[in-house]
Design a protein around this motif. Structure first.
Motif, mmCIF file in Angstrom:
data_model
loop_
_atom_site.group_PDB
_atom_site.id
_atom_site.type_symbol
_atom_site.label_atom_id
_atom_site.label_comp_id
_atom_site.label_asym_id
_atom_site.label_seq_id
_atom_site.Cartn_x
_atom_site.Cartn_y
_atom_site.Cartn_z
ATOM 1 N N GLU B 129 14.629 3.322 -5.189
ATOM 2 C CA GLU B 129 14.608 4.160 -6.383
ATOM 3 C C GLU B 129 15.637 3.680 -7.413
ATOM 4 O O GLU B 129 15.330 3.464 -8.580
ATOM 5 C CB GLU B 129 14.926 5.582 -5.927
ATOM 6 C CG GLU B 129 14.717 6.634 -6.954
ATOM 7 C CD GLU B 129 15.118 7.999 -6.416
ATOM 8 O OE1 GLU B 129 15.448 8.109 -5.217
ATOM 9 O OE2 GLU B 129 15.124 8.951 -7.199
ATOM 10 N N VAL B 132 14.695 0.425 -8.996
ATOM 11 C CA VAL B 132 13.691 0.550 -10.055
ATOM 12 C C VAL B 132 14.374 0.956 -11.357
ATOM 13 O O VAL B 132 14.154 0.352 -12.414
ATOM 14 C CB VAL B 132 12.620 1.589 -9.661
ATOM 15 C CG1 VAL B 132 11.689 1.862 -10.841
ATOM 16 C CG2 VAL B 132 11.829 1.113 -8.462
ATOM 17 N N ILE B 133 15.245 1.978 -11.269
ATOM 18 C CA ILE B 133 15.901 2.484 -12.477
ATOM 19 C C ILE B 133 16.823 1.429 -13.073
ATOM 20 O O ILE B 133 16.765 1.113 -14.270
ATOM 21 C CB ILE B 133 16.679 3.773 -12.149
ATOM 22 C CG1 ILE B 133 15.697 4.872 -11.735
ATOM 23 C CG2 ILE B 133 17.505 4.230 -13.338
ATOM 24 C CD1 ILE B 133 16.332 6.092 -11.152
ATOM 25 N N GLY B 136 14.948 -1.572 -14.529
ATOM 26 C CA GLY B 136 14.354 -1.229 -15.824
ATOM 27 C C GLY B 136 15.389 -1.208 -16.928
ATOM 28 O O GLY B 136 15.187 -1.770 -18.005
ATOM 29 N N ARG B 143 16.328 4.876 -21.020
ATOM 30 C CA ARG B 143 16.204 5.821 -19.918
ATOM 31 C C ARG B 143 14.850 6.517 -19.930
ATOM 32 O O ARG B 143 14.224 6.743 -18.910
ATOM 33 C CB ARG B 143 17.307 6.880 -20.023
ATOM 34 C CG ARG B 143 18.561 6.518 -19.289
ATOM 35 C CD ARG B 143 19.586 7.617 -19.465
ATOM 36 N NE ARG B 143 20.911 7.113 -19.139
ATOM 37 C CZ ARG B 143 21.337 6.965 -17.886
ATOM 38 N NH1 ARG B 143 20.583 7.306 -16.879
ATOM 39 N NH2 ARG B 143 22.537 6.489 -17.650
ATOM 40 N N VAL B 146 12.122 4.228 -18.725
ATOM 41 C CA VAL B 146 12.180 4.063 -17.278
ATOM 42 C C VAL B 146 11.585 5.294 -16.603
ATOM 43 O O VAL B 146 10.809 5.190 -15.652
ATOM 44 C CB VAL B 146 13.634 3.845 -16.811
ATOM 45 C CG1 VAL B 146 13.711 3.838 -15.297
ATOM 46 C CG2 VAL B 146 14.180 2.548 -17.360
ATOM 47 N N ARG B 147 11.916 6.467 -17.135
ATOM 48 C CA ARG B 147 11.431 7.706 -16.517
ATOM 49 C C ARG B 147 9.904 7.776 -16.579
ATOM 50 O O ARG B 147 9.253 8.127 -15.608
ATOM 51 C CB ARG B 147 12.063 8.913 -17.226
ATOM 52 C CG ARG B 147 12.269 10.103 -16.298
ATOM 53 C CD ARG B 147 13.046 11.205 -16.994
ATOM 54 N NE ARG B 147 14.386 10.792 -17.400
ATOM 55 C CZ ARG B 147 14.878 10.954 -18.626
ATOM 56 N NH1 ARG B 147 14.163 11.510 -19.566
ATOM 57 N NH2 ARG B 147 16.113 10.552 -18.897
ATOM 58 N N ARG B 149 7.801 5.289 -16.834
ATOM 59 C CA ARG B 149 7.132 4.225 -16.068
ATOM 60 C C ARG B 149 7.397 4.315 -14.574
ATOM 61 O O ARG B 149 6.749 3.632 -13.794
ATOM 62 C CB ARG B 149 7.617 2.847 -16.550
ATOM 63 C CG ARG B 149 7.395 2.592 -18.012
ATOM 64 C CD ARG B 149 6.219 1.658 -18.245
ATOM 65 N NE ARG B 149 5.989 1.467 -19.658
ATOM 66 C CZ ARG B 149 6.426 0.406 -20.334
ATOM 67 N NH1 ARG B 149 7.095 -0.525 -19.709
ATOM 68 N NH2 ARG B 149 6.179 0.289 -21.613
ATOM 69 N N TYR B 150 8.399 5.125 -14.184
ATOM 70 C CA TYR B 150 8.872 5.115 -12.797
ATOM 71 C C TYR B 150 7.731 5.285 -11.794
ATOM 72 O O TYR B 150 7.578 4.493 -10.865
ATOM 73 C CB TYR B 150 9.931 6.211 -12.604
ATOM 74 C CG TYR B 150 10.431 6.313 -11.184
ATOM 75 C CD1 TYR B 150 11.392 5.432 -10.714
ATOM 76 C CD2 TYR B 150 9.916 7.258 -10.315
ATOM 77 C CE1 TYR B 150 11.832 5.497 -9.414
ATOM 78 C CE2 TYR B 150 10.351 7.336 -9.011
ATOM 79 C CZ TYR B 150 11.311 6.454 -8.561
ATOM 80 O OH TYR B 150 11.731 6.512 -7.263
ATOM 81 N N ASP B 151 6.915 6.328 -11.993
ATOM 82 C CA ASP B 151 5.843 6.608 -11.042
ATOM 83 C C ASP B 151 4.854 5.447 -10.950
ATOM 84 O O ASP B 151 4.404 5.094 -9.860
ATOM 85 C CB ASP B 151 5.120 7.893 -11.424
ATOM 86 C CG ASP B 151 5.977 9.119 -11.133
ATOM 87 O OD1 ASP B 151 6.812 9.026 -10.203
ATOM 88 O OD2 ASP B 151 5.836 10.132 -11.831
ATOM 89 N N ILE B 185 8.741 -4.059 -10.620
ATOM 90 C CA ILE B 185 9.764 -3.748 -11.620
ATOM 91 C C ILE B 185 9.619 -4.687 -12.810
ATOM 92 O O ILE B 185 9.553 -4.262 -13.965
ATOM 93 C CB ILE B 185 11.176 -3.861 -11.011
ATOM 94 C CG1 ILE B 185 11.392 -2.782 -9.942
ATOM 95 C CG2 ILE B 185 12.244 -3.728 -12.094
ATOM 96 C CD1 ILE B 185 12.656 -2.966 -9.144
#
Lengths: 289, 271
Positions: B129, B132-133, B136, B143, B146-147, B149-151, B185
């Protein structure tokens, strides 16, 4: 061959891996500020993730360090002789010194410890030493929580002078970040630096008055004036002195060398700006080989 | 920064006539020094006497890995790099990515190429996790981006298909899982130039198919993809052009089918 170069120039292609100009570099670094923050926090929480006690070690480690130094220097060698409020004096010294020393140690591994990241993604490499220095600052804030408890237990109550700790810490953070960046470049080229660094840091610690009073030693005769000035203007000693002055009542302005704030600012700017430029000069070389 | 550039470029469709170069490699030679090639001479005393007498290390040897390679790659191309082990493919990719300086010649690129290697571990002691953050953010995403695209990133990687692996440190991942997450990623952002060093061969069949789709998308977004692989099949499936390197020289450059066929003939797989 020249046809290809001409083609590249005509379409405005840039030479791969060239070092960006300083303004571009600063802009790219600023756009990565969220990365720097997230990187520092992630490192901080990962640090003790393997230990059973977990994050409790954030506070335990500096406390145990202070205990060890108390037994050796306070009890066995009795350097506390003539130093009022020795425990607050010692603990402040140890915590502030640990901040500088850990930042520099982290700097030696800023590039070599993150090669995976450096080789996979493109970002201004200065984000790594800055992020690691920020992690040490976060760690120091934990230690300061413990420090406040210790200070109160030994009769040092919060006062207005405590606010002086804020500029002192900011200047020290800038100094640490700068030195960390300079060391990061050196260690990226010569990994042996990270083996050598603990010895240099230990020597530096012993001359910085972490567990003894520089003032008490230099007040005695026998030391040439130059040595006194060097001991007192040593950046680590300056930042430790400023914190002691801010937090401990019995540590008075008389014990501070003259123009200490100017010296603290000078060191911070010299290390901060110098370290950054020195690091940027080799930007294109990190992660190679 | 890169997003702006992308939005201006996706507007114009890729045409054969107006070919815009993204990577120009102009007569590149790469030599590097390897230390410790000779055994038995690495004792502390010999190292000290070497430093004192300022001789170079006896084990150090110059390796001339790439010898005068020139080509231009254009927008929307997927280029496969083939050749036997040690032919300089990975070295050339590193030079394009700007990680190894050419000793002669120059590499020009549009934007900043991203190199995806098998060995790039990102941060192994952090959870998937966090990786990934942080990955990105390091690529320059905000931020917010990233949020959102995260899923997608996690789903694309398929890490969570067999349980909640994304919350485990990346060091606990198998090499295939790690490579999948890293690819996901890096592929979350559109790159002008994406360099992939055998990353796909570590994933399973389903992931390989998905990543091939993603490479096709990246090409449609006016990017250029370079792929190093020992699997001729994946080169043929992914790439339209191939470069064949042999002992540091460019032996052949052309449509993927032709180059792969010639390479297979050379290695004796056919006949």
């Amino acid at each position: 061959m020249t046809d290809l170069s001409a083609l590249a120039r005509r379409h405005g292609l840039t030479v791969s891996g060239a070092r960006p100009a300083l303004p571009d570099y600063l802009r790219a670094l600023w756009s990565r500020r969220h990365f720097i923050g997230a990187f520092a926090t992630a490192r901080l929480t990962a640090q003790y993730s393997q230990a059973k006690l977990g994050q409790i070690w954030q506070i335990m480690t500096p406390l145990l360090n202070a205990t060890v130094y108390y037994f050796i220097f306070g009890v066995l060698l009795n350097t506390k002789h003539g130093v009022p409020d020795f425990i607050p004096f010692l603990v402040t010294g140890v915590f502030i010194w640990t901040f500088t020393s850990n930042s520099i140690m982290a700097g030696t591994r800023a590039i070599s410890g993150n090669l995976g990241l450096v080789r996979a993604l493109h970002f201004p490499r200065a984000a790594l030493p800055i992020g690691l220095a920020l992690q040490q600052l976060q760690q120091l804030l934990f230690s300061l929580g413990a420090l406040v408890v210790i200070l109160v237990c030994f009769g040092q109550y919060p006062a207005v002078s405590w606010l002086l700790a804020i500029p002192a810490l900011l200047l020290q953070s800038l100094f640490n970040t700068g030195v960390s960046m300079a060391v990061a470049r050196l260690a990226a080229r010569t990994p042996d630096i990270s083996q050598l660094m603990p010895f240099l840091l230990r020597t530096w610690m012993y001359v910085s008055g972490v567990m003894w009073s520089v003032d008490k030693v230099t007040n005695g005769d026998g030391l040439p004036h130059v040595v006194t000035v060097i001991l007192k203007c040593n950046p680590a000693a300056v930042y430790i002195d400023l914190m002691r002055f801010a937090l401990i009542d019995s540590y008075t302005a008389g014990q501070l060398p003259p123009h200490i704030w100017a010296v603290a600012l000078g060191w911070a700017l010299l290390a901060g700006v110098g370290g950054f430029l020195f690091f940027w000069k080799a930007e294109e070389e990190y992660g190679r080989g | 920064m890169a997003d702006k550039r992308q939005s201006t470029e996706t507007a114009e469709p890729f045409t054969e006539r107006e070919r815009v170069p993204t990577v120009v490699v102009d007569g590149v030679h790469i030599t590097y020094t390897v230390h410790g090639t000779k055994g038995g001479r690495g004792s502390a005393t010999s190292a000290l006497s070497r430093i004192v007498s300022r001789r170079s290390a006896p084990g150090a040897r110059e390796v001339h890995a790439v010898k005068g390679v020139s080509f231009a790659a254009y927008k929307g191309e997927a280029i496969g790099l083939i050749g036997s082990n040690g032919s300089g493919k990975s070295t050339l990719l590193k030079a394009i990515a700007g990680l190894l300086p050419p000793s002669r010649g120059q590499v020009f690129t549009r934007g900043q190429p991203s190199l995806l290697g098998v060995n790039a571990a990102l941060m192994s002691d952090l959870t998937g996790e966090r990786n990934v953050i942080l990955g990105g953010l390091a690529m320059g995403m905000s931020r917010e981006q990233v949020r959102t695209r995260y899923d997608d990133i996690v789903e694309f990687s398929g890490i969570n298909e067999k349980g909640d692996f994304i919350s485990l440190p990346m060091r606990t991942y198998s090499s295939g899982m790690g490579a999948r997450l890293r690819f996901s990623i890096a592929a979350a952002k559109s790159h002008d130039v994406l360099l992939i060093d055998e990353a796909l061969s570590t994933g399973d069949a389903r992931f390989q198919r998905r990543s091939q789709e993603r490479i096709t998308e990246l090409r449609a977004e006016a990017g250029t993809v370079f792929l190093v692989s020992h699997s001729n099949k994946s080169i043929l499936e992914t790439c339209d052009r191939a470069l064949w390197l042999e002992s540091g020289t460019l032996r052949m450059d052309g449509p993927a089918q032709e180059v792969v066929a010639a390479y297979e003939e050379f290695t004796g797989k056919k006949k």
